[in-house]
Design an enzyme around this catalytic site. Structure first.
Site, mmCIF file in Angstrom:
data_model
loop_
_atom_site.group_PDB
_atom_site.id
_atom_site.type_symbol
_atom_site.label_atom_id
_atom_site.label_comp_id
_atom_site.label_asym_id
_atom_site.label_seq_id
_atom_site.Cartn_x
_atom_site.Cartn_y
_atom_site.Cartn_z
ATOM 1 N N GLU A 413 70.003 -23.473 -26.892
ATOM 2 C CA GLU A 413 69.563 -24.463 -25.888
ATOM 3 C C GLU A 413 70.539 -25.631 -25.761
ATOM 4 O OE1 GLU A 413 65.440 -25.362 -25.593
ATOM 5 O OE2 GLU A 413 64.838 -23.348 -26.150
HETATM 6 C C1 LIG Z 1 68.860 -16.026 -31.432
HETATM 7 C C2 LIG Z 1 69.267 -16.506 -30.085
HETATM 8 C C3 LIG Z 1 68.323 -16.652 -29.071
HETATM 9 C C4 LIG Z 1 68.701 -17.066 -27.797
HETATM 10 N N1 LIG Z 1 67.771 -17.111 -26.786
HETATM 11 C C5 LIG Z 1 68.170 -17.379 -25.522
HETATM 12 C C6 LIG Z 1 67.249 -17.290 -24.428
HETATM 13 O O1 LIG Z 1 66.060 -17.035 -24.613
HETATM 14 N N2 LIG Z 1 67.720 -17.493 -23.175
HETATM 15 C C7 LIG Z 1 69.028 -17.788 -22.918
HETATM 16 O O2 LIG Z 1 69.386 -17.951 -21.758
HETATM 17 N N3 LIG Z 1 69.934 -17.900 -23.943
HETATM 18 C C8 LIG Z 1 69.535 -17.695 -25.213
HETATM 19 N N4 LIG Z 1 70.435 -17.774 -26.259
HETATM 20 C C9 LIG Z 1 71.816 -18.136 -25.969
HETATM 21 C C10 LIG Z 1 72.201 -19.523 -26.462
HETATM 22 O O3 LIG Z 1 71.615 -20.486 -25.646
HETATM 23 C C11 LIG Z 1 73.738 -19.561 -26.496
HETATM 24 O O4 LIG Z 1 74.124 -18.849 -27.640
HETATM 25 C C12 LIG Z 1 74.286 -20.965 -26.514
HETATM 26 O O5 LIG Z 1 74.092 -21.572 -25.271
HETATM 27 C C13 LIG Z 1 75.777 -21.005 -26.855
HETATM 28 O O6 LIG Z 1 76.493 -20.113 -26.071
HETATM 29 P P1 LIG Z 1 77.485 -19.072 -26.776
HETATM 30 O O7 LIG Z 1 76.731 -18.417 -27.876
HETATM 31 O O8 LIG Z 1 78.080 -18.226 -25.735
HETATM 32 O O9 LIG Z 1 78.587 -19.962 -27.468
HETATM 33 P P2 LIG Z 1 79.935 -20.537 -26.797
HETATM 34 O O10 LIG Z 1 79.655 -21.101 -25.476
HETATM 35 O O11 LIG Z 1 81.012 -19.518 -26.920
HETATM 36 O O12 LIG Z 1 80.265 -21.730 -27.774
HETATM 37 C C14 LIG Z 1 80.624 -21.501 -29.155
HETATM 38 C C15 LIG Z 1 80.844 -22.835 -29.823
HETATM 39 O O13 LIG Z 1 81.963 -23.473 -29.217
HETATM 40 C C16 LIG Z 1 81.799 -24.853 -29.225
HETATM 41 N N5 LIG Z 1 81.885 -25.349 -27.833
HETATM 42 C C17 LIG Z 1 81.622 -24.692 -26.684
HETATM 43 N N6 LIG Z 1 81.843 -25.490 -25.623
HETATM 44 C C18 LIG Z 1 82.246 -26.682 -26.106
HETATM 45 C C19 LIG Z 1 82.614 -27.934 -25.533
HETATM 46 N N7 LIG Z 1 82.574 -28.154 -24.213
HETATM 47 N N8 LIG Z 1 82.959 -28.941 -26.364
HETATM 48 C C20 LIG Z 1 82.987 -28.778 -27.701
HETATM 49 N N9 LIG Z 1 82.647 -27.631 -28.302
HETATM 50 C C21 LIG Z 1 82.277 -26.597 -27.523
HETATM 51 C C22 LIG Z 1 80.417 -25.141 -29.837
HETATM 52 O O14 LIG Z 1 80.565 -25.390 -31.210
HETATM 53 C C23 LIG Z 1 79.701 -23.822 -29.670
HETATM 54 O O15 LIG Z 1 78.689 -23.657 -30.649
HETATM 55 C C24 LIG Z 1 70.057 -17.381 -27.542
HETATM 56 C C25 LIG Z 1 71.005 -17.267 -28.576
HETATM 57 C C26 LIG Z 1 70.636 -16.826 -29.816
HETATM 58 C C27 LIG Z 1 71.683 -16.689 -30.880
#
Ligand SMILES: Cc1cc2nc3c(=O)[nH]c(=O)nc-3n(C[C@H](O)[C@H](O)[C@H](O)COP(=O)(O)OP(=O)(O)OC[C@H]3O[C@@H](n4cnc5c(N)ncnc54)[C@H](O)[C@@H]3O)c2cc1C
Length: 591
Positions: A413
């Site tokens: 989130e």
């Molecule tokens: C168990 C689980 C349940 C989930 N449930 C849902 C759901 O119900 N619905 C839904 O839509 N999504 C869901 N998600 C998705 C979740 O919201 C995303 O994993 C989250 O938004 C992060 O996206 P990403 O995993 O692609 O990480 P990325 O976007 O690849 O980011 C990885 C890391 O990079 C860093 N980062 C990224 N951008 C920046 C920035 N601008 N500045 C500084 N650091 C940055 C942060 O440390 C981040 O943690 C779920 C994820 C998990 C693991």
């Protein structure tokens, strides 16, 4: 315009559209960045109205009894599933539609009351609280907030009882933190009566067990080559809907079903659009505001469990002929846990009340709540784990599960990094615009511009000379209130100084943003603690109780929080940022 600049312009345009739709009442967090203490939103400490409190007490008593008898967090974790009878039971108790209006079958609870329910579930089982959040806080939220009467009538009754389950599907491979980069396409049919959806979603909680999914997809903007995001209600019985993976095996919150799905030429009727066409990002971000509020409640519940476990162990386990609780390094952990749990609850209550009282824009507050509570819970679990020593490592105690479960909180989130940057940038926008007004007028004076710049300049000057009043009612808290006012004044000066010193490049200076957001978060947390403590003193006084006994937990929180804020503001001028960035650059280039 080069690619980076084009991307920046796109982001600014999206943010403008999303966040600054029109004139709004000054919220508490935005007020902080202007050097104001907008007391009306945070003082006196909000209370649930008496009639609803009775209803809530009854609901909580029923919920506790049900959870005592039917919820087995260990089995849920081991079997990686929440049994259907638990889901049905939660549905019967009203938990799956707590905030839904009575006319659609819900009990119509406020966010504050709903947060109490989530705190109770979060104190016991993170899988279950995340499941409830995915269904109620975000899964059906867009329908509750943006649905038409017909849509609500059609979909809500079964969703609020749990007969049907909901999910919220935003994330895709290329749209994680960068939520605006949704690639799923929604092409209108020739007669315009339906849309054809194509694409994949991943990491979606409840994807494979939901009967109704709020899906974000990209629709054409009429009369232009651009596209924008729109929210659709999608059901898995629509031809072309395929679950690619029902339960992605994972480390924590294993009871939740996190899945992947594909839509291939799925025809979704136009009447299934939630909110306005092309305004899906606004829908998504508003939905996530609610999710972040209940996130705070769940983390509060889990932090209280850590505190209980830690004190039980510290009181009973003996080493060196002493109980662990006698050692100062253990005391320090327990004291911090207690102070943080108190603050987390206060912050959750006040943030929820902002929603209940109809503040239009509470994005910064919900982001602050999410970052603060998830970080503090992580520390609390780590500290409780440490107090248990080796025994915490074994699966007969809940701490290893709690540790695994809590790790997602800092990522989901909105990752805490993204939200930290968001808090600083959205907060600084107000004073930044005033400086821009003044600066632009100095370069190109015009009659209207001079008037506006004068007003902006006077406002800046006013904030710079005036220490805001923090109106506590209890005289014994006056000293803390004065310190808080002074820190807000210093914070505002630091924000102004950063804006003047760095100007536009501050948009990329995340290490500066982190300190500013961190100070704002602690100012908000301290305010919530002070407000809660003030209400407790007043309550005791009204009941004729002596207020001689100090609330040590609140007192400690304020002391530590103020010290932390002072440190962050000091570090703005004395830090190793250049060395940090240069080192990271040299290392990333090498690999
Ligand atoms: C168990 C689980 C349940 C989930 N449930 C849902 C759901 O119900 N619905 C839904 O839509 N999504 C869901 N998600 C998705 C979740 O919201 C995303 O994993 C989250 O938004 C992060 O996206 P990403 O995993 O692609 O990480 P990325 O976007 O690849 O980011 C990885 C890391 O990079 C860093 N980062 C990224 N951008 C920046 C920035 N601008 N500045 C500084 N650091 C940055 C942060 O440390 C981040 O943690 C779920 C994820 C998990 C693991």
């Amino acid at each position: 315009m080069n690619e980076v600049e084009a991307q920046r312009q796109k982001e600014i345009q999206q943010a403008e559209e999303l966040l600054f739709a029109g004139p709004q009442a000054l919220g508490f967090a935005k007020g902080l960045f202007h050097g104001h203490f907008v007391a009306d939103w945070v003082m006196p400490y909000p209370r649930i109205p008496a009639a609803q409190q009775t209803e809530l007490d009854k609901s909580l008593a029923d919920l506790r009894e049900f959870l005592d008898q039917h919820l087995d967090p260990v089995a849920i974790d081991r079997q990686a599933d929440i049994p259907r009878d638990v889901i049905n039971g939660l549905g019967q108790l009203g938990v799956l539609g707590m905030t839904a209006p009575v006319e659609y079958g819900g009990p119509g609870f406020t966010q504050m009351a709903n947060c109490k329910v989530l705190e109770e579930i979060g104190s016991r089982c993170a899988s279950t609280s995340v499941f409830v959040n995915a269904h109620h806080s975000i899964g059906i939220r867009a329908l509750l907030l943006f649905g038409t009467h017909e849509q609500k009538q059609k979909w809500l009754p079964k969703l609020v009882t749990g007969e049907q389950l909901g999910a919220f599907a935003l994330t895709e491979k290329e749209a994680g933190s960068d939520a605006a980069n949704v690639q799923m396409q929604a092409r209108p049919s020739e007669d315009g009566s339906y849309f054809i959806l194509n694409g994949e979603k991943r990491f979606i909680t409840n994807a494979a067990i939901a009967q109704v999914l709020t899906v974000m997809a990209r629709t054409p903007v009429p009369g232009s080559s651009k596209t924008a995001i729109t929210a659709f209600l999608v059901t898995p019985d629509m031809p072309g809907f395929t679950i690619l993976e029902a339960r992605m095996p994972k480390m924590g919150i294993r009871g939740t079903a996190t899945g992947r799905f594909a839509l291939q030429d799925v025809k979704v009727p136009k009447r299934n659009i939630l909110g306005l066409m092309g305004k899906g990002l606004k829908v998504a971000l508003t939905v996530l505001d609610f999710g972040r509020t209940t996130f705070g409640a769940c983390c509060t519940g889990a932090a209280k469990t850590c505190l209980r476990l830690a004190t039980e162990h510290a009181n009973t386990r003996k080493q060196f002929n002493k109980t662990l609780g006698e050692f100062h390094l253990v005391k320090k952990k327990i004291a911090r846990m207690a102070a943080d749990a108190y603050a987390m609850e206060a912050m959750t209550t006040i943030t929820a009340s902002l929603i209940d009282r109809g503040l239009e824009d509470y994005m910064i507050e919900t982001a602050m709540l999410k970052v603060f509570t998830t970080e503090r819970l992580w520390e609390a679990i780590n500290d409780a784990f440490q107090i248990y020593g080796g025994s915490a490592y074994f699966v007969d105690l809940p701490l290893e599960r709690m540790l695994r479960d809590a790790r997602i909180n800092q990522i989901g989130e909105g990752s805490n990094e993204v939200l930290t940057s968001f808090i600083a940038l959205v907060g600084m926008r107000g004073p930044g615009m005033e400086f821009k007004e003044i600066y632009d007028t100095m370069l190109k004076p015009s009659r209207a511009g001079i008037g506006r710049a004068w007003t902006a300049g006077m406002r800046r000057l006013g904030a710079a000379v005036r220490i805001p009043d923090v109106p506590v009612r209890s005289t014994e808290l006056r000293s803390f209130a004065n310190q808080l006012g002074r820190l807000i004044w210093r914070f505002n000066l630091a924000v102004n100084r950063a804006l003047i010193a760095y100007r536009e490049p501050i948009l990329d200076m995340q290490l500066v943003q982190e300190r500013i957001a961190g100070a704002a978060m602690d100012l908000f947390a301290s305010t919530c603690v002070l407000s809660r403590w003030d209400a407790e003193v007043q309550f005791a006084r009204r009941n004729g109780e002596s207020s001689s006994e100090k609330n040590r937990v609140a007192d400690l929180f304020l002391r530590q929080s103020f010290r932390h804020i002072r440190g962050l503001l000091r570090d703005l001028n004395d830090n190793d940022d250049n060395a940090v960035l240069a080192t990271a650059d040299s290392v990333t280039r090498r690999h």
